[in-house]
Design a protein around this motif. Structure first.
Motif, PDB file in Angstrom:
ATOM      1  N   LYS A   1       2.188  13.599  -3.274  1.00 48.16           N
ATOM      2  CA  LYS A   1       3.414  13.571  -2.491  1.00 48.16           C
ATOM      3  C   LYS A   1       4.246  12.348  -2.855  1.00 48.16           C
ATOM      4  CE  LYS A   1       2.135  16.307   1.553  1.00 48.16           C
ATOM      5  NZ  LYS A   1       2.059  16.353   3.033  1.00 48.16           N
ATOM      6  N   LYS A   2       5.538  12.585  -3.106  1.00 47.33           N
ATOM      7  CA  LYS A   2       6.410  11.518  -3.590  1.00 47.33           C
ATOM      8  C   LYS A   2       6.499  10.351  -2.605  1.00 47.33           C
ATOM      9  CE  LYS A   2       7.618  13.445  -7.467  1.00 47.33           C
ATOM     10  NZ  LYS A   2       7.164  12.861  -8.764  1.00 47.33           N
ATOM     11  N   VAL A   3       6.497  10.644  -1.319  1.00 40.60           N
ATOM     12  CA  VAL A   3       6.621   9.578  -0.333  1.00 40.60           C
ATOM     13  C   VAL A   3       5.415   8.639  -0.384  1.00 40.60           C
ATOM     14  CG1 VAL A   3       5.570  10.933   1.538  1.00 40.60           C
ATOM     15  CG2 VAL A   3       7.132   9.055   2.078  1.00 40.60           C
ATOM     16  N   ILE A   4       4.219   9.214  -0.596  1.00 40.42           N
ATOM     17  CA  ILE A   4       3.012   8.393  -0.727  1.00 40.42           C
ATOM     18  C   ILE A   4       3.069   7.586  -2.010  1.00 40.42           C
ATOM     19  CG2 ILE A   4       0.503   8.425  -0.936  1.00 40.42           C
ATOM     20  CD1 ILE A   4       1.499   9.187   1.826  1.00 40.42           C
ATOM     21  N   LEU A   5       3.480   8.254  -3.078  1.00 34.73           N
ATOM     22  CA  LEU A   5       3.569   7.610  -4.396  1.00 34.73           C
ATOM     23  C   LEU A   5       4.496   6.406  -4.347  1.00 34.73           C
ATOM     24  CD1 LEU A   5       2.462   8.342  -7.296  1.00 34.73           C
ATOM     25  CD2 LEU A   5       4.714   9.311  -7.726  1.00 34.73           C
ATOM     26  N   ILE A   6       5.665   6.598  -3.792  1.00 29.09           N
ATOM     27  CA  ILE A   6       6.663   5.529  -3.735  1.00 29.09           C
ATOM     28  C   ILE A   6       6.217   4.425  -2.781  1.00 29.09           C
ATOM     29  CG2 ILE A   6       9.036   4.978  -3.078  1.00 29.09           C
ATOM     30  CD1 ILE A   6       9.791   7.821  -4.010  1.00 29.09           C
ATOM     31  N   SER A   7       5.640   4.795  -1.651  1.00 27.89           N
ATOM     32  CA  SER A   7       5.200   3.804  -0.660  1.00 27.89           C
ATOM     33  C   SER A   7       4.117   2.892  -1.234  1.00 27.89           C
ATOM     34  CB  SER A   7       4.675   4.508   0.597  1.00 27.89           C
ATOM     35  OG  SER A   7       5.680   5.268   1.206  1.00 27.89           O
ATOM     36  N   VAL A   8       3.133   3.499  -1.909  1.00 27.53           N
ATOM     37  CA  VAL A   8       2.050   2.707  -2.509  1.00 27.53           C
ATOM     38  C   VAL A   8       2.605   1.776  -3.578  1.00 27.53           C
ATOM     39  CG1 VAL A   8      -0.017   2.841  -3.958  1.00 27.53           C
ATOM     40  CG2 VAL A   8       0.221   4.368  -2.000  1.00 27.53           C
ATOM     41  N   THR A   9       3.514   2.293  -4.403  1.00 26.27           N
ATOM     42  CA  THR A   9       4.095   1.476  -5.475  1.00 26.27           C
ATOM     43  C   THR A   9       4.875   0.302  -4.907  1.00 26.27           C
ATOM     44  OG1 THR A   9       4.289   3.473  -6.834  1.00 26.27           O
ATOM     45  CG2 THR A   9       5.507   1.534  -7.557  1.00 26.27           C
ATOM     46  N   LEU A  10       5.666   0.544  -3.873  1.00 22.85           N
ATOM     47  CA  LEU A  10       6.427  -0.535  -3.241  1.00 22.85           C
ATOM     48  C   LEU A  10       5.500  -1.562  -2.600  1.00 22.85           C
ATOM     49  CD1 LEU A  10       9.344   1.472  -1.606  1.00 22.85           C
ATOM     50  CD2 LEU A  10       9.525  -0.139  -3.514  1.00 22.85           C
ATOM     51  N   ALA A  11       4.422  -1.078  -1.971  1.00 22.10           N
ATOM     52  CA  ALA A  11       3.468  -1.982  -1.328  1.00 22.10           C
ATOM     53  C   ALA A  11       2.790  -2.887  -2.349  1.00 22.10           C
ATOM     54  CB  ALA A  11       2.415  -1.167  -0.569  1.00 22.10           C
ATOM     55  N   LEU A  12       2.518  -2.356  -3.536  1.00 22.77           N
ATOM     56  CA  LEU A  12       1.914  -3.164  -4.597  1.00 22.77           C
ATOM     57  C   LEU A  12       2.946  -4.059  -5.272  1.00 22.77           C
ATOM     58  CD1 LEU A  12      -0.298  -0.358  -6.195  1.00 22.77           C
ATOM     59  CD2 LEU A  12      -1.140  -2.329  -4.926  1.00 22.77           C
ATOM     60  N   GLY A  13       4.176  -3.581  -5.364  1.00 17.81           N
ATOM     61  CA  GLY A  13       5.213  -4.346  -6.052  1.00 17.81           C
ATOM     62  C   GLY A  13       5.615  -5.614  -5.324  1.00 17.81           C
ATOM     63  N   LEU A  14       5.561  -5.595  -3.989  1.00 21.19           N
ATOM     64  CA  LEU A  14       5.981  -6.763  -3.213  1.00 21.19           C
ATOM     65  C   LEU A  14       5.172  -8.015  -3.537  1.00 21.19           C
ATOM     66  CD1 LEU A  14       7.756  -8.017  -1.053  1.00 21.19           C
ATOM     67  CD2 LEU A  14       6.149  -7.174   0.690  1.00 21.19           C
ATOM     68  N   PRO A  15       3.804  -7.966  -3.519  1.00 24.92           N
ATOM     69  CA  PRO A  15       3.058  -9.182  -3.878  1.00 24.92           C
ATOM     70  C   PRO A  15       3.279  -9.606  -5.321  1.00 24.92           C
ATOM     71  CG  PRO A  15       1.570  -7.306  -3.587  1.00 24.92           C
ATOM     72  CD  PRO A  15       2.897  -6.894  -3.059  1.00 24.92           C
ATOM     73  N   VAL A  16       3.504  -8.643  -6.213  1.00 26.09           N
ATOM     74  CA  VAL A  16       3.796  -8.998  -7.603  1.00 26.09           C
ATOM     75  C   VAL A  16       5.085  -9.806  -7.662  1.00 26.09           C
ATOM     76  CG1 VAL A  16       4.403  -8.096  -9.885  1.00 26.09           C
ATOM     77  CG2 VAL A  16       2.571  -7.025  -8.582  1.00 26.09           C
ATOM     78  N   PHE A  17       6.100  -9.343  -6.935  1.00 24.35           N
ATOM     79  CA  PHE A  17       7.386 -10.046  -6.907  1.00 24.35           C
ATOM     80  C   PHE A  17       7.217 -11.465  -6.388  1.00 24.35           C
ATOM     81  CE2 PHE A  17      11.408 -11.328  -5.058  1.00 24.35           C
ATOM     82  CZ  PHE A  17      12.327 -10.948  -6.031  1.00 24.35           C
ATOM     83  N   LEU A  18       6.460 -11.622  -5.312  1.00 23.03           N
ATOM     84  CA  LEU A  18       6.261 -12.945  -4.720  1.00 23.03           C
ATOM     85  C   LEU A  18       5.445 -13.856  -5.633  1.00 23.03           C
ATOM     86  CD1 LEU A  18       5.536 -11.868  -1.021  1.00 23.03           C
ATOM     87  CD2 LEU A  18       7.661 -12.814  -1.963  1.00 23.03           C
ATOM     88  N   LEU A  19       4.382 -13.298  -6.263  1.00 22.90           N
ATOM     89  CA  LEU A  19       3.544 -14.092  -7.162  1.00 22.90           C
ATOM     90  C   LEU A  19       4.321 -14.573  -8.387  1.00 22.90           C
ATOM     91  CD1 LEU A  19       0.209 -12.045  -7.091  1.00 22.90           C
ATOM     92  CD2 LEU A  19       0.475 -14.434  -6.382  1.00 22.90           C
ATOM     93  N   SER A  20       5.281 -13.769  -8.832  1.00 20.95           N
ATOM     94  CA  SER A  20       6.026 -14.127 -10.049  1.00 20.95           C
ATOM     95  C   SER A  20       6.936 -15.327  -9.848  1.00 20.95           C
ATOM     96  CB  SER A  20       6.848 -12.929 -10.533  1.00 20.95           C
ATOM     97  OG  SER A  20       7.813 -12.565  -9.568  1.00 20.95           O
ATOM     98  N   THR A  21       7.105 -15.765  -8.600  1.00 20.43           N
ATOM     99  CA  THR A  21       7.969 -16.918  -8.332  1.00 20.43           C
ATOM    100  C   THR A  21       7.194 -18.238  -8.310  1.00 20.43           C
ATOM    101  OG1 THR A  21       7.702 -16.694  -5.929  1.00 20.43           O
ATOM    102  CG2 THR A  21       9.514 -15.471  -6.960  1.00 20.43           C
ATOM    103  N   ILE A  22       5.836 -18.176  -8.424  1.00 22.37           N
ATOM    104  CA  ILE A  22       5.053 -19.414  -8.394  1.00 22.37           C
ATOM    105  C   ILE A  22       4.736 -19.871  -9.806  1.00 22.37           C
ATOM    106  CG2 ILE A  22       4.075 -18.734  -6.176  1.00 22.37           C
ATOM    107  CD1 ILE A  22       1.454 -18.159  -7.551  1.00 22.37           C
ATOM    108  N   ASP A  23       4.027 -20.980  -9.941  1.00 20.31           N
ATOM    109  CA  ASP A  23       3.755 -21.615 -11.226  1.00 20.31           C
ATOM    110  C   ASP A  23       3.010 -20.678 -12.177  1.00 20.31           C
ATOM    111  OD1 ASP A  23       3.520 -23.844 -13.096  1.00 20.31           O
ATOM    112  OD2 ASP A  23       1.410 -23.883 -12.532  1.00 20.31           O
TER     113      ASP A  23
END
Length: 477
Positions: A355-377
């Motif tokens: 289901k697309k909603v599950i697919l997108i939700s999981v991807t967004l949930a994983l993408g957020l910590p990646v985005f935050l981690l990419s701002t540190i050293d």
């Protein structure tokens, strides 16, 4: 110079000869339908040609790994050539082949599922967490650098560049593999290959002499070769990240014999790239002291830019910029895609992962910590990527050993490199600052004791499986 050419020949010979041994031990049958046909879904299970699969696999596992890691590993001197050659042929090639082919054998299963099949449920749960964390760390580590470079050469700010990259990441993670990755990766793969070949040719005909083999440790900081070299040069020798990427391509293969070309072949290709950049690093700056000064001044991206622009002029400068921007992104996007595939596979008991909603939700949930981690050293991130990466590689090799033992096949082809990597990881975790930070001699002793303990367990499993096989023979007779 002779050592460099000998190393190249050995890598090619490893593919021509040893990869066939590995394939024979595993056992392939082109009459069996692959998951690309039995599970075709237009999303992840899509039949593709082997050469396209090879290029995707090369970009998935390589990116800037065999460039930045090899340049840093060049600080140890020509001994790095030995690790790249032996690691690629006997450890990395075996690791990548079994990670891809076991995924194929089990319907395109993700790495944690394969581990659970052969090492048990607890191992599966632990590896699921470690693997997803590794994917997020890799995606973050290979995002900050490109974003910084984009910000320096365009009007975009660093945050704006990060957002632009992550929009691409999300699209690449949720769209069918043949829509973005299958179309642009062959182009990016060509850039990676042309970049490496151009540097090699310029080195050979540029009047600089590539140093020949010496077993001496030439690291200016006097850091120990064991186990730091084996962690510094992971992509280009053996890397656990590869086992998380192989299922992406295993789901697109048309027949089983393509595995040798795609998985083992891409590992050898990465080894060649690492060999070239290690040679460039220890040659261009007049030795390891010069290389260390260059790394301190501009980091690995600066070293790559200096080498490329000096040896290849404007063409090299363009390649360096494209490489430092594009190649890490091609690692980050598939890292996020792999994390999405692992997470949805783990959740499949409770929700419909199609289901697309599950697919997108999981991807967004994983993408957020990646985005935050990419701002540190970046250096902080990379230290933890190195240790967790080789831990995953060791687990994959032991998974291959378990499979071979159960099938009554030549388990030593995976068992020997598995023991080697057990020693690397246990010593590294004991010694490294991001580990326990113990004294080097104490770390060596701990690493030895852990490896001997694991070796004892391995021998017991060999005896156990031989006993089971003997009983089966007696019963059947």
């Amino acid at each position: 110079m002779i050592t460099f050419f000998a190393a190249l020949l050995l890598l090619f010979a490893g593919y021509a000869l040893y990869s066939k041994v590995v394939q024979k031990v595993f056992g392939v049958d082109d009459s069996r339908l692959t998951p690309a046909y039995t599970k075709t879904d237009g999303m992840d299970y899509v039949p593709m040609s082997w050469w396209r699969g090879w290029l995707i696999q090369l970009l998935n596992i390589a990116g800037l790994g065999p460039i930045f890691g090899a340049v840093a590993g060049a600080l140890y001197g020509p001994v790095a050539f030995i690790w790249i050659v032996l690691g690629s042929i006997f450890a990395g090639g075996v690791h990548d082949y079994f990670s891809g082919m076991l995924s194929l054998k089990h319907g395109g299963a993700q790495f944690p599922t394969i581990v659970g099949k052969y090492l048990g449920t607890f191992a599966k749960k632990a590896v699921s967490v470690v693997s997803i964390v590794l994917m997020l760390l890799v995606a973050a580590a290979f995002t900050a650098g490109p974003a910084q470079l984009i910000a320096s050469i365009t009007p975009l700010s660093f945050i704006a560049a990060l957002i632009a990259i992550f929009v691409y990441f999300l699209l690449a993670a949720i769209l069918p593999i043949n829509k973005i990755i299958g179309k642009v990766y062959p182009i990016f793969g060509a850039i990676l290959i042309v970049m490496a070949i151009s540097i090699a040719v310029a080195l050979l005909f540029g009047g600089k002499s590539i140093p020949n083999l010496t077993l001496a440790n030439l690291h200016p900081g006097d850091l120990p070769i064991w186990p730091l070299l084996m962690v510094t040069i992971s992509c280009g020798a053996i890397s656990g990240f590869h086992s998380t990427q192989s299922p992406i391509v295993s789901r697109t293969m048309k027949k089983e014999t393509e595995g040798r070309k795609i998985f083992y072949g891409a590992m050898i290709g990465e080894g060649v790239i690492a060999l070239i950049w290690a040679a460039a690093g220890m040659t261009f700056f007049g030795g390891t002291n010069g290389l260390q000064a260059a790394l301190a001044a501009g980091g690995p991206a600066g070293v790559v830019n200096d080498i490329s622009t000096s040896l290849l002029g404007t063409f090299g400068g363009v390649l360096a910029i494209l490489g430092v921007i594009i190649l890490p992104i091609t690692t980050g996007d598939t890292a996020l895609r792999s994390a999405r595939m692992m997470a949805t596979e783990s959740l499949s008991k409770w929700v419909n992962p199609d289901k697309k909603v599950i697919l997108i939700s999981v991807t967004l949930a994983l993408g957020l910590p990646v985005f935050l981690l990419s701002t540190i050293d970046y250096a902080f991130l990379w230290r933890y990527v190195g240790g967790s990466n080789q831990l995953v590689a060791t687990i994959m090799l032991w998974t291959a050993v378990s499979y071979l033992l159960k099938e009554g096949k030549a388990h030593y082809i995976a068992g020997i490199p598995a023991l080697f990597m057990t020693g690397v990881v246990s010593t590294y975790v004991s010694y490294a600052p991001e580990g326990f930070g113990l004294d080097y001699k104490v770390s060596l002793l701990i690493g030895l004791l852990i490896t001997l303990t694991v070796a004892t367990m391995y021998v017991r499993q060999i005896i156990r499986h031989k006993s089971i096989a003997t009983k089966r023979i007696l019963v059947n007779s």
